[in-house]
Design a protein around this motif. Structure first.
Motif, PDB file in Angstrom:
ATOM      1  N   ALA A 292      12.351   4.713 -30.148  1.00  0.00           N
ATOM      2  CA  ALA A 292      13.123   3.461 -30.207  1.00  0.00           C
ATOM      3  C   ALA A 292      13.115   2.964 -31.650  1.00  0.00           C
ATOM      4  O   ALA A 292      12.143   3.136 -32.379  1.00  0.00           O
ATOM      5  CB  ALA A 292      12.531   2.410 -29.274  1.00  0.00           C
ATOM      6  N   ARG A 293      14.224   2.335 -32.011  1.00  0.00           N
ATOM      7  CA  ARG A 293      14.352   1.784 -33.362  1.00  0.00           C
ATOM      8  C   ARG A 293      14.778   0.329 -33.256  1.00  0.00           C
ATOM      9  O   ARG A 293      15.711   0.001 -32.520  1.00  0.00           O
ATOM     10  CB  ARG A 293      15.356   2.584 -34.192  1.00  0.00           C
ATOM     11  CG  ARG A 293      14.890   4.011 -34.465  1.00  0.00           C
ATOM     12  CD  ARG A 293      15.893   4.782 -35.314  1.00  0.00           C
ATOM     13  NE  ARG A 293      15.426   6.148 -35.526  1.00  0.00           N
ATOM     14  CZ  ARG A 293      14.651   6.531 -36.524  1.00  0.00           C
ATOM     15  NH1 ARG A 293      14.235   5.637 -37.413  1.00  0.00           N
ATOM     16  NH2 ARG A 293      14.275   7.788 -36.655  1.00  0.00           N
ATOM     17  N   ILE A 294      14.099  -0.512 -33.995  1.00  0.00           N
ATOM     18  CA  ILE A 294      14.386  -1.946 -34.003  1.00  0.00           C
ATOM     19  C   ILE A 294      14.465  -2.397 -35.457  1.00  0.00           C
ATOM     20  O   ILE A 294      13.679  -1.978 -36.292  1.00  0.00           O
ATOM     21  CB  ILE A 294      13.297  -2.746 -33.261  1.00  0.00           C
ATOM     22  CG1 ILE A 294      13.165  -2.263 -31.808  1.00  0.00           C
ATOM     23  CG2 ILE A 294      13.593  -4.240 -33.288  1.00  0.00           C
ATOM     24  CD1 ILE A 294      12.002  -2.881 -31.055  1.00  0.00           C
ATOM     25  N   SER A 295      15.448  -3.239 -35.757  1.00  0.00           N
ATOM     26  CA  SER A 295      15.524  -3.844 -37.085  1.00  0.00           C
ATOM     27  C   SER A 295      15.588  -5.356 -36.918  1.00  0.00           C
ATOM     28  O   SER A 295      16.064  -5.861 -35.903  1.00  0.00           O
ATOM     29  CB  SER A 295      16.737  -3.331 -37.862  1.00  0.00           C
ATOM     30  OG  SER A 295      17.935  -3.694 -37.200  1.00  0.00           O
ATOM     31  N   ILE A 296      15.113  -6.077 -37.931  1.00  0.00           N
ATOM     32  CA  ILE A 296      15.071  -7.535 -37.845  1.00  0.00           C
ATOM     33  C   ILE A 296      15.350  -8.126 -39.227  1.00  0.00           C
ATOM     34  O   ILE A 296      14.907  -7.590 -40.244  1.00  0.00           O
ATOM     35  CB  ILE A 296      13.711  -8.035 -37.300  1.00  0.00           C
ATOM     36  CG1 ILE A 296      13.699  -9.559 -37.175  1.00  0.00           C
ATOM     37  CG2 ILE A 296      12.562  -7.555 -38.149  1.00  0.00           C
ATOM     38  CD1 ILE A 296      12.482 -10.092 -36.442  1.00  0.00           C
ATOM     39  N   ILE A 297      16.127  -9.203 -39.239  1.00  0.00           N
ATOM     40  CA  ILE A 297      16.316  -9.987 -40.449  1.00  0.00           C
ATOM     41  C   ILE A 297      16.059 -11.447 -40.100  1.00  0.00           C
ATOM     42  O   ILE A 297      16.252 -11.870 -38.959  1.00  0.00           O
ATOM     43  CB  ILE A 297      17.726  -9.821 -41.059  1.00  0.00           C
ATOM     44  CG1 ILE A 297      18.805 -10.264 -40.059  1.00  0.00           C
ATOM     45  CG2 ILE A 297      17.960  -8.416 -41.536  1.00  0.00           C
ATOM     46  CD1 ILE A 297      20.200 -10.291 -40.644  1.00  0.00           C
TER      47      ILE A 297
END
Length: 507
Positions: A292-297
């Protein structure tokens, strides 16, 4: 007689004092469009509740009334263009107030109505701050014309600074650049005024300033990526629970509020990431056993932080199918997802990963490369939760191994035993599932045969004869047969040497 008249005058004066005139009316339209109606406003100053107002419009050229408007709302009236005639002529305007039987008039205002324009207060659509420069995007007036703006700004609890700027016609939005000190919180407000170009309005002061926009706090830009902590609970029933938490940006970056934008690729058959928005500093989700891949800003009023990427690896690859996981999925649909890829070295997930919700394993077995290990996950969506029901290596077709085990060597030799060691055959050389290792021990004209589990890399050879030369051959076996042998020779110790060695060990 004199006394009676005096009393009457005093009585009338006291009564007239109860009718307090309003402020001078301010009449305007909200744009420079020629066909727009007008609105008039004033301040009520009379304490009496039962009062009425009439707005008078006097044509100073013709010396006649243009219209009278009885006000339906307190301190406000609407002037329809068709009732005014020509709005480019000079006009006197005043408000007559009536309280009971008494009337009083406000002071008159002389205006050219066509020139009386008051725009709506500006709306800040977007702000972007970087390296001491604040870029401001504003809504356009309703007539899409350029305007004169006044902007004022200050550090918190400091004196206002201000300047004016002018924008052009026919642009989609209005823009302005303001230079600010780095790492400092500011407050800003704007108002605007129409640019009057028609002949009677040129060089006139009739155009009105709009109301000030709402005062806005301007934070600093967010310079650093969010620092994220990820806690993964033990996988159960094909699902992993993930808890993410992160720290807020610095105080000067958090003024006015911060939103966090998460993008998640947690279902392998999704082509794009799901987007989640939250003001919390935690997020909980469930993912499959696959990667799984998650990105956050972090986003504030003037921009966003650099993106932080989180990679949650798949569970460790299995060497064989997990028989505890069910595989009886009858058909492929939008609630299933088959994911598969080459796994040549047995461990590394490649960059190219295939996924589909239209097929099952039986549909791809004859399409992938033969004699190469692949890995697949079968995921399902159940009650809005993602779940892995199968994770398993597979071959479309199998062969015997290309090579035998490497680095075969002998240790711990005695007069009757020895230990043989070897390295596992690499997955890329196995060409199928390694069932076991086959070991032949030959000496004195006899050969013995042993099978060793595929996960073992050593074997104790017993019941040997003293002082005899032996040959050990090892090969790996798949369902397609044995691969090449790897061979090593050794000689057992004499019985006397073995006895001496044993005596030294017991002393």
């Amino acid at each position: 007689m004199r006394v009676a008249v005096l009393v009457l005058v005093v009585s009338v004066s006291l009564t007239e004092a109860r009718c307090v005139p309003t402020s001078s009316p301010q009449c305007y339209k909200n744009s420079t469009k020629p066909d727009e109606d007008f609105i008039c406003e004033w301040d009520e100053r009379n304490p009496e509740k039962s009062q009425t107002h009439i707005l008078h419009i006097w044509d100073t050229v013709k010396n006649s009334f243009r219209t009278h408007v009885k006000c339906s709302k307190p301190a406000q009236a609407y002037l329809h263009l068709e009732e005014l005639g020509t709005p480019s002529r000079k006009t006197d305007i005043w408000v007559q107030t009536q309280v009971g039987n008494l009337t009083c008039n406000s002071s008159k205002t002389s205006v050219i109505l066509e020139c009386m324009v008051k725009y709506s207060k500006p709306q800040i659509i977007r702000m972007k701050r970087s390296a001491g420069i604040l870029n401001i995007t504003l809504d356009k007036p309703t007539d899409n014309k350029g305007a004169i703006y006044e902007i004022r700004w200050r550090k918190r609890d400091s004196e206002w600074q201000n300047t004016t700027f002018e924008t052009k016609d026919s642009t989609i939005k209005d823009f302005h650049i303001l230079h600010l000190q780095n790492r400092t919180i500011y407050q800003i407000q704007l108002r605007r005024q129409a640019i009057l170009r028609s002949h009677p309005c040129k060089d006139s002061l009739h155009a009105l300033w709009s109301d000030w926009s709402q005062m806005v706090d301007v934070p600093s830009e967010i310079r650093r990526r969010p620092v994220i902590r990820c806690v993964e609970k033990n996988p159960e029933n094909g699902t992993r629970d993930i808890h993410l938490s992160w720290d807020a940006p610095l105080p000067e970056e958090s003024v006015g509020g911060v939103k966090y934008i998460l993008k998640l690729l947690d279902w392998p058959c999704h082509k794009t990431k799901k987007k989640k928005q939250t003001t919390n500093q935690t997020y909980n989700t469930s993912i499959t056993y696959s990667e799984a891949r998650i990105s956050i800003i972090a986003r504030n009023k003037v921009g966003h932080s650099p993106e932080r990427h989180i990679f949650i690896p798949a569970l460790k690859h299995l060497n064989y199918c997990n028989s505890d996981m069910p595989s009886n999925i009858p058909k492929a649909d939008n609630n299933t997802c088959l994911e598969w890829y080459k796994l040549e070295d047995g461990e590394t997930r490649p960059k190219t990963v295939n996924s589909s919700n239209n097929i099952l394993l039986k549909d791809i077995k004859n399409e992938v490369d033969h004699f190469v290990r692949h890995y697949y996950f079968l995921h399902i969506k159940r009650n809005k939760q993602y779940q892995t029901v199968v994770m398993c290596p597979f071959y479309s077709k199998q062969k015997a191994p290309i090579n035998g085990p490497a680095n075969v060597n002998i240790s711990d030799i005695t007069h009757e035993s020895a230990v043989v060691h070897w390295l596992s055959i690499p997955v890329v050389e196995q060409q199928g599932f390694l069932q076991h290792y086959v070991i032949w021990i030959s000496g004195q004209g006899n050969t013995k045969f042993h099978q060793v589990p595929a996960n073992k890399t050593s074997f104790l050879i017993k019941d040997l004869h003293p002082g005899v030369s032996y040959t050990v051959s090892i090969s790996g076996r798949t369902e397609a047969g044995n691969g090449p042998n790897s061979t090593v020779n050794f000689e057992t110790h004499s019985k006397e040497m073995g006895t001496a060695t044993q005596s030294l060990l017991t002393e």
